[in-house]
Write an enzyme that holds these catalytic residues in place. Structure first.
Site, mmCIF file in Angstrom:
data_model
loop_
_atom_site.group_PDB
_atom_site.id
_atom_site.type_symbol
_atom_site.label_atom_id
_atom_site.label_comp_id
_atom_site.label_asym_id
_atom_site.label_seq_id
_atom_site.Cartn_x
_atom_site.Cartn_y
_atom_site.Cartn_z
ATOM 1 N N ASP A 184 0.950 -1.288 0.148
ATOM 2 C CA ASP A 184 0.128 -0.014 0.011
ATOM 3 C C ASP A 184 0.839 1.319 -0.089
ATOM 4 O O ASP A 184 2.144 0.924 0.308
ATOM 5 C CB ASP A 184 -0.850 -0.012 1.139
ATOM 6 C CG ASP A 184 -1.556 1.211 1.166
ATOM 7 O OD1 ASP A 184 -2.225 1.798 0.644
ATOM 8 O OD2 ASP A 184 -1.774 1.681 2.618
ATOM 9 N N LEU A 185 0.477 2.434 -0.413
ATOM 10 C CA LEU A 185 1.317 3.635 -0.453
ATOM 11 C C LEU A 185 1.104 4.447 0.801
ATOM 12 O O LEU A 185 2.001 4.495 1.748
ATOM 13 C CB LEU A 185 0.879 4.270 -1.661
ATOM 14 C CG LEU A 185 1.630 5.863 -1.983
ATOM 15 C CD1 LEU A 185 3.067 5.479 -2.079
ATOM 16 C CD2 LEU A 185 1.050 6.520 -2.929
ATOM 17 N N ASP A 186 -0.180 5.031 0.807
ATOM 18 C CA ASP A 186 -0.164 6.009 1.924
ATOM 19 C C ASP A 186 -0.409 5.465 3.435
ATOM 20 O O ASP A 186 -1.039 4.499 3.681
ATOM 21 C CB ASP A 186 -1.509 6.866 1.629
ATOM 22 C CG ASP A 186 -1.617 7.422 0.443
ATOM 23 O OD1 ASP A 186 -0.700 8.374 0.411
ATOM 24 O OD2 ASP A 186 -2.478 7.417 -0.341
ATOM 25 N N THR B 104 1.267 10.416 4.074
ATOM 26 C CA THR B 104 0.271 11.505 3.490
ATOM 27 C C THR B 104 -0.975 11.744 4.236
ATOM 28 O O THR B 104 -1.822 12.855 3.822
ATOM 29 C CB THR B 104 0.061 11.112 2.025
ATOM 30 O OG1 THR B 104 -0.247 9.683 2.069
ATOM 31 C CG2 THR B 104 1.264 11.120 0.940
ATOM 32 N N LYS C 90 -8.633 6.745 6.369
ATOM 33 C CA LYS C 90 -7.432 5.889 5.729
ATOM 34 C C LYS C 90 -7.763 4.790 4.848
ATOM 35 O O LYS C 90 -8.460 3.942 5.323
ATOM 36 C CB LYS C 90 -6.498 5.617 7.177
ATOM 37 C CG LYS C 90 -5.917 6.729 7.723
ATOM 38 C CD LYS C 90 -4.838 6.327 8.611
ATOM 39 C CE LYS C 90 -4.309 7.664 9.415
ATOM 40 N NZ LYS C 90 -3.280 7.318 10.308
ATOM 41 N N SER D 144 -2.513 0.643 -4.363
ATOM 42 C CA SER D 144 -3.081 1.778 -3.703
ATOM 43 C C SER D 144 -4.553 2.197 -4.135
ATOM 44 O O SER D 144 -4.603 2.262 -5.246
ATOM 45 C CB SER D 144 -2.050 2.874 -3.797
ATOM 46 O OG SER D 144 -2.708 4.160 -3.260
ATOM 47 N N ALA D 145 -5.281 2.850 -3.141
ATOM 48 C CA ALA D 145 -6.318 3.469 -3.718
ATOM 49 C C ALA D 145 -6.077 4.846 -4.305
ATOM 50 O O ALA D 145 -7.128 5.264 -4.825
ATOM 51 C CB ALA D 145 -7.302 3.482 -2.503
ATOM 52 N N LYS E 13 -11.076 -0.503 -1.526
ATOM 53 C CA LYS E 13 -10.979 -1.546 -0.250
ATOM 54 C C LYS E 13 -11.782 -1.305 0.714
ATOM 55 O O LYS E 13 -12.493 -0.178 0.884
ATOM 56 C CB LYS E 13 -9.460 -1.135 0.288
ATOM 57 C CG LYS E 13 -8.511 -1.504 -0.581
ATOM 58 C CD LYS E 13 -7.009 -0.941 0.046
ATOM 59 C CE LYS E 13 -5.661 -0.753 -1.023
ATOM 60 N NZ LYS E 13 -4.681 -0.171 -0.445
ATOM 61 N N GLU F 124 0.038 -3.311 4.650
ATOM 62 C CA GLU F 124 -1.184 -2.299 4.744
ATOM 63 C C GLU F 124 -1.313 -1.668 6.241
ATOM 64 O O GLU F 124 -0.859 -2.316 7.183
ATOM 65 C CB GLU F 124 -2.615 -3.112 4.507
ATOM 66 C CG GLU F 124 -3.325 -2.972 3.461
ATOM 67 C CD GLU F 124 -3.499 -1.498 3.033
ATOM 68 O OE1 GLU F 124 -3.755 -0.785 3.860
ATOM 69 O OE2 GLU F 124 -3.944 -1.349 1.951
ATOM 70 N N ASP F 125 -1.550 -0.476 6.273
ATOM 71 C CA ASP F 125 -1.678 0.142 7.393
ATOM 72 C C ASP F 125 -3.191 0.464 7.950
ATOM 73 O O ASP F 125 -3.472 1.004 8.943
ATOM 74 C CB ASP F 125 -0.939 1.793 7.386
ATOM 75 C CG ASP F 125 -1.920 2.553 6.567
ATOM 76 O OD1 ASP F 125 -2.149 2.377 5.404
ATOM 77 O OD2 ASP F 125 -2.347 3.808 6.788
HETATM 78 C C1 BG6 Z 1 -5.467 6.088 0.328
HETATM 79 C C2 BG6 Z 1 -5.532 7.071 1.388
HETATM 80 O O1 BG6 Z 1 -4.437 5.716 -0.070
HETATM 81 O O2 BG6 Z 1 -5.914 6.633 -1.031
HETATM 82 C C3 BG6 Z 1 -6.962 7.391 1.417
HETATM 83 O O3 BG6 Z 1 -5.256 6.027 2.649
HETATM 84 C C4 BG6 Z 1 -7.326 8.309 0.080
HETATM 85 O O4 BG6 Z 1 -6.806 8.536 2.570
HETATM 86 C C5 BG6 Z 1 -7.211 7.328 -0.983
HETATM 87 O O5 BG6 Z 1 -8.639 8.972 0.239
HETATM 88 C C6 BG6 Z 1 -7.322 8.201 -2.207
HETATM 89 O O6 BG6 Z 1 -6.475 9.042 -2.414
HETATM 90 P P1 BG6 Z 1 -6.605 10.063 -3.946
HETATM 91 O O7 BG6 Z 1 -4.807 10.680 -3.875
HETATM 92 O O8 BG6 Z 1 -6.840 9.305 -4.943
HETATM 93 O O9 BG6 Z 1 -7.201 11.243 -3.180
HETATM 94 MG MG MG Z 2 -2.688 3.354 3.427
#
Ligand code: BG6
Ligand code: MG
Length: 215
Positions: free
Chosen positions: A9-11, A17, A45, A114-115, A145, A169-170
């Protein structure tokens, strides 16, 4: 034992972030005239941008048209990107490079799951874009997710069975997505909220790289 692939996962896993998402959503909440706390930010999150706005508007008890929602999401993202533009490799979370290095040295396939629709931009900003064999992000999937779509697509693009993938994953929604996909889930963060994961560590400094070869 077949060789595993690793999906990050990224964030909250590679970079923190959440604090920038928080500032940007709070700006919107301020404009709409309601309070939005850091504690409430935890609910966002791992959740998609669309779902994040829905949760925020529910907190403020606000109803809006689809066009209005699209406008607010765009405005929030513009504000968020102002902070992303200033990111450098200094914001990579501790020992992430060490783990990526170990996986590369041992030729384990590496994917991002990542989402975020900003994922490749953020990886580029912190200088990690080249470390991933496969990128699956919010621009490739339609189901957020805890739906497993993002991780199943990651496994497919790595050419691996889901059961041969390990996910970092966090967020609880992400751990659930990994488990539904039939993968090994490693939670990064709070032990209590991530207890559905197979393993939980506070951060990557607690992970012995050799442990990953035993999975
Ligand atoms: C996820 C974050 O990785 O990405 C969420 O944990 C965030 O908080 C989601 O809403 C979507 O991100 P973005 O950058 O497309 O607005
Ligand atoms: Mg995350």
């Amino acid at each position: 034992m077949r060789k595993k692939g690793f999906i990050f996962d990224l964030d909250g896993v590679i970079v923190d972030t959440a604090k920038y998402h928080y500032i940007a959503w709070k700006t919107l909440a301020d404009q709409l005239g309601f309070a939005f706390t850091k504690r409430q930010n935890e609910l966002l999150k791992g959740v998609s941008r669309t779902r994040s706005l829905e949760i925020l508007l529910a907190i403020g008890n606000i109803e809006a048209s689809e066009a209005q929602k699209a406008y607010w999401m765009e405005a929030k993202n513009m504000e968020y990107l102002r902070y992303i533009e200033k990111m450098t490799e200094d914001e990579i979370l501790p020992d992430v490079p060490k783990i990526l290095q170990f996986l590369k040295e041992h030729q384990y396939p590496i994917a991002l799951g990542s989402a975020s629709k900003n994922a490749s931009h953020i990886l580029h900003k912190v200088g990690l874009l080249e470390d991933f064999d496969v990128l699956v992000d919010g621009t490739h999937v339609s189901k957020a997710k805890p739906d497993p779509e993002v991780f199943l697509l990651g496994a497919k693009e790595l050419g691996l069975e889901p059961s041969d993938c390990v996910v970092f994953e966090d967020a609880l929604a992400g751990v659930q997505a990994a488990k539904t996909a039939g993968m090994i889930a490693i939670g990064i963060g709070d032990h209590e909220s991530l207890r559905e994961a197979d393993y939980v560590f506070n951060d990557f400094t607690e992970i012995e790289a050799r442990f990953l070869s035993t999975l």
